[in-house]
Design a protein around this motif. Structure first.
Motif, PDB file in Angstrom:
ATOM      1  N   ALA A   9     -12.010   8.747  -8.377  1.00  0.00           N
ATOM      2  CA  ALA A   9     -11.600   7.365  -8.617  1.00  0.00           C
ATOM      3  C   ALA A   9     -10.969   6.756  -7.372  1.00  0.00           C
ATOM      4  O   ALA A   9     -11.210   5.579  -7.045  1.00  0.00           O
ATOM      5  CB  ALA A   9     -10.625   7.317  -9.787  1.00  0.00           C
ATOM      6  N   TRP A  10     -10.183   7.535  -6.642  1.00  0.00           N
ATOM      7  CA  TRP A  10      -9.526   7.047  -5.428  1.00  0.00           C
ATOM      8  C   TRP A  10     -10.560   6.698  -4.359  1.00  0.00           C
ATOM      9  O   TRP A  10     -10.487   5.653  -3.724  1.00  0.00           O
ATOM     10  CB  TRP A  10      -8.543   8.109  -4.935  1.00  0.00           C
ATOM     11  N   VAL A  11     -11.534   7.580  -4.155  1.00  0.00           N
ATOM     12  CA  VAL A  11     -12.574   7.340  -3.146  1.00  0.00           C
ATOM     13  C   VAL A  11     -13.416   6.128  -3.530  1.00  0.00           C
ATOM     14  O   VAL A  11     -13.744   5.290  -2.678  1.00  0.00           O
ATOM     15  CB  VAL A  11     -13.450   8.596  -2.952  1.00  0.00           C
ATOM     16  N   LEU A  12     -13.758   5.986  -4.808  1.00  0.00           N
ATOM     17  CA  LEU A  12     -14.525   4.815  -5.239  1.00  0.00           C
ATOM     18  C   LEU A  12     -13.727   3.532  -5.021  1.00  0.00           C
ATOM     19  O   LEU A  12     -14.291   2.500  -4.633  1.00  0.00           O
ATOM     20  CB  LEU A  12     -14.939   4.960  -6.704  1.00  0.00           C
ATOM     21  N   GLY A  13     -12.430   3.573  -5.245  1.00  0.00           N
ATOM     22  CA  GLY A  13     -11.581   2.414  -4.978  1.00  0.00           C
ATOM     23  C   GLY A  13     -11.534   2.071  -3.503  1.00  0.00           C
ATOM     24  O   GLY A  13     -11.571   0.898  -3.120  1.00  0.00           O
TER      25      GLY A  13
END
Length: 87
Positions: free
Chosen positions: A71-75
């Motif tokens: 989720a962090w990388v996609l953000g």
């Protein structure tokens, strides 16, 4: 070298005092990002319990840190894309 411009003395570009490293806007922006990134990564890797994540239809069991990291990388990718598109 000092030039007289309109009766006022002005320093030339070569004589200007160098700005400190942290006074540069790009360094402050990167430093803020680095602090937030470190705090986020510490939070992500502290959560190691297995969890069930639903990916549209299938349910996947994975460590919570992996789901948070995804989720962090996609953000990050989404924010980089929107910042790139604004320029």
């Amino acid at each position: 070298m000092i030039d007289v411009i309109g009766g006022m003395m002005a320093r030339t570009h070569q004589e200007q005092e160098p700005r400190s490293f942290l006074a540069r806007p790009e360094v402050r922006r990167i430093a803020g990002f680095a602090v937030l990134a470190v705090i986020s990564l510490v939070f992500i890797f502290q959560n190691t319990a297995p969890t069930t994540v639903r990916l549209l239809v299938p349910e996947v069991t994975m460590p919570l840190w992996a789901a948070l990291l995804i989720a962090w990388v996609l953000g990050l990718l989404a924010s980089m894309f929107t910042l790139h598109r604004r320029r």
